[in-house]
Design an enzyme around this catalytic site. Structure first.
Site, PDB file in Angstrom:
ATOM      1  N   ASP A  24       0.832  -1.212   0.000  1.00  0.00           N
ATOM      2  CA  ASP A  24       0.000   0.000   0.000  1.00  0.00           C
ATOM      3  C   ASP A  24       0.865   1.260   0.000  1.00  0.00           C
ATOM      4  O   ASP A  24       1.964   1.270   0.555  1.00  0.00           O
ATOM      5  CB  ASP A  24      -0.912  -0.031   1.237  1.00  0.00           C
ATOM      6  N   ARG A  37      -0.443   9.277 -10.223  1.00  0.00           N
ATOM      7  CA  ARG A  37      -0.638   8.026  -9.474  1.00  0.00           C
ATOM      8  C   ARG A  37      -0.052   6.822 -10.221  1.00  0.00           C
ATOM      9  O   ARG A  37       0.537   5.938  -9.613  1.00  0.00           O
ATOM     10  CB  ARG A  37      -2.133   7.770  -9.220  1.00  0.00           C
ATOM     11  N   HIS A  41       2.381   3.480  -9.181  1.00  0.00           N
ATOM     12  CA  HIS A  41       2.186   2.041  -9.410  1.00  0.00           C
ATOM     13  C   HIS A  41       3.388   1.430 -10.132  1.00  0.00           C
ATOM     14  O   HIS A  41       3.791   0.305  -9.849  1.00  0.00           O
ATOM     15  CB  HIS A  41       0.891   1.794 -10.186  1.00  0.00           C
ATOM     16  N   ARG A  75     -12.161   2.606  -8.006  1.00  0.00           N
ATOM     17  CA  ARG A  75     -11.294   3.723  -8.416  1.00  0.00           C
ATOM     18  C   ARG A  75     -11.669   4.208  -9.825  1.00  0.00           C
ATOM     19  O   ARG A  75     -12.484   3.595 -10.494  1.00  0.00           O
ATOM     20  CB  ARG A  75      -9.837   3.260  -8.393  1.00  0.00           C
ATOM     21  N   LEU A 135      10.534 -20.696  -4.933  1.00  0.00           N
ATOM     22  CA  LEU A 135       9.519 -19.844  -4.307  1.00  0.00           C
ATOM     23  C   LEU A 135       8.156 -19.996  -4.994  1.00  0.00           C
ATOM     24  O   LEU A 135       8.067 -19.970  -6.217  1.00  0.00           O
ATOM     25  CB  LEU A 135       9.965 -18.374  -4.409  1.00  0.00           C
TER      26      LEU A 135
END
Ligand code: IPE
Ligand code: IPE
Ligand code: MG
Length: 245
Positions: A24, A37, A41, A75, A135
């Protein structure tokens, strides 16, 4: 101390099996840097890369990252479509490198709101990594814990009606088998960046006994060192699971 010096301090015997991260703060990072924005990201994707590499380096078994929630559709249209594209493009761009690192990647979440084409491309790309046994990386995409439980309940009812599942067989382990995370260990440690201290509908069933680690650091600034520090802190904790000691 940099992260390379911190790694030997980890107790390899007490490594969490599964770490889940609520990534976040991309938007606030962009604000701080007077950027749009979407650039936040983009910087967030770089942080994912860093943390996946570090998880591989310490031989972590499972890492789940929250990329897009079932609530994130609220959003703006622009931000949503940018995020969907960014997640797909990053997967395609990184798949060869992930393969080299023996990472087994899958997307967990609901397919419902995503297009057929999108879902197909995700599976096609992830499949290339499914023989890897390093992983296990889960990308929580269009993920919501309540949606996951609802999906599980609907399947359980259907299997029960068809006789595939007996009522007496329904217990906690059985419910686990119906979740997107079937066959995986619960997260031992849940990390959330950006100073918010809430689950935001993430792994609500699986995190019943997880340890939590919060930091004010915004996700694009989250470093390898922060990651190792979270694990070191986790290793100091005493997990009781409701028992006396
Ligand atoms: C996290 O960053 C990324 C996603 C939820 C997709 P945000 O976009 O939520 O960043 P803030 O919370 O607005 O800073
Ligand atoms: C949680 O972050 C979802 C992801 C990190 C993908 P949000 O930014 O969407 O959560 P809220 O709205 O602050 O609870
Ligand atoms: Mg946020």
């Amino acid at each position: 101390m940099n992260y390379k010096e911190l790694i030997p301090k980890l107790n390899k015997q007490k490594l969490p099996q599964h770490i889940a991260i609520i990534m976040d703060g991309n938007g606030r990072w962009a604000d701080q840097h007077k950027k749009r924005r979407i650039e936040g990201h983009r910087a967030g994707v770089k942080a994912v890369r860093r943390i996946v590499e570090t998880a591989v380096e310490i031989e972590l078994a499972y890492l789940t990252v929250y990329a897009f929630s079932t609530e994130n559709w609220r959003r703006s249209k622009n931000e949503v479509s940018y995020l969907l594209k960014l997640i797909m493009d990053s997967l395609i761009k990184e798949i060869d490198e992930l393969n080299k690192n023996n990472v087994n990647i899958r997307f967990i979440g609901s397919k419902k709101e995503l297009s057929k084409k999108y879902n197909k491309k995700v599976i096609e790309t992830c499949k290339k990594s499914w023989n890897n046994n390093g992983l296990h990386l889960n990308v929580a995409m269009n993920y919501g814990g309540r949606r996951e439980l609802l999906d599980a309940i609907q399947e359980i009812v259907a299997d029960s009606k068809s006789g595939k599942l007996l009522e007496a067989e329904i217990n906690e382990n059985k419910v686990n088998e119906y979740l997107y995370t079937a066959g995986m260990p619960d997260p031992d440690l849940v990390i959330r960046t950006s100073g918010e201290e809430r689950l935001s509908n993430f792994l609500i069933w699986q995190s019943a006994y997880s340890e939590f680690w919060f930091t004010k650091t915004l996700w694009p600034d989250f470093s390898r060192r922060d990651f190792i520090k979270a694990i070191l802190d986790y290793q100091k904790r005493k997990r009781r699971y409701g028992a006396r000691k």
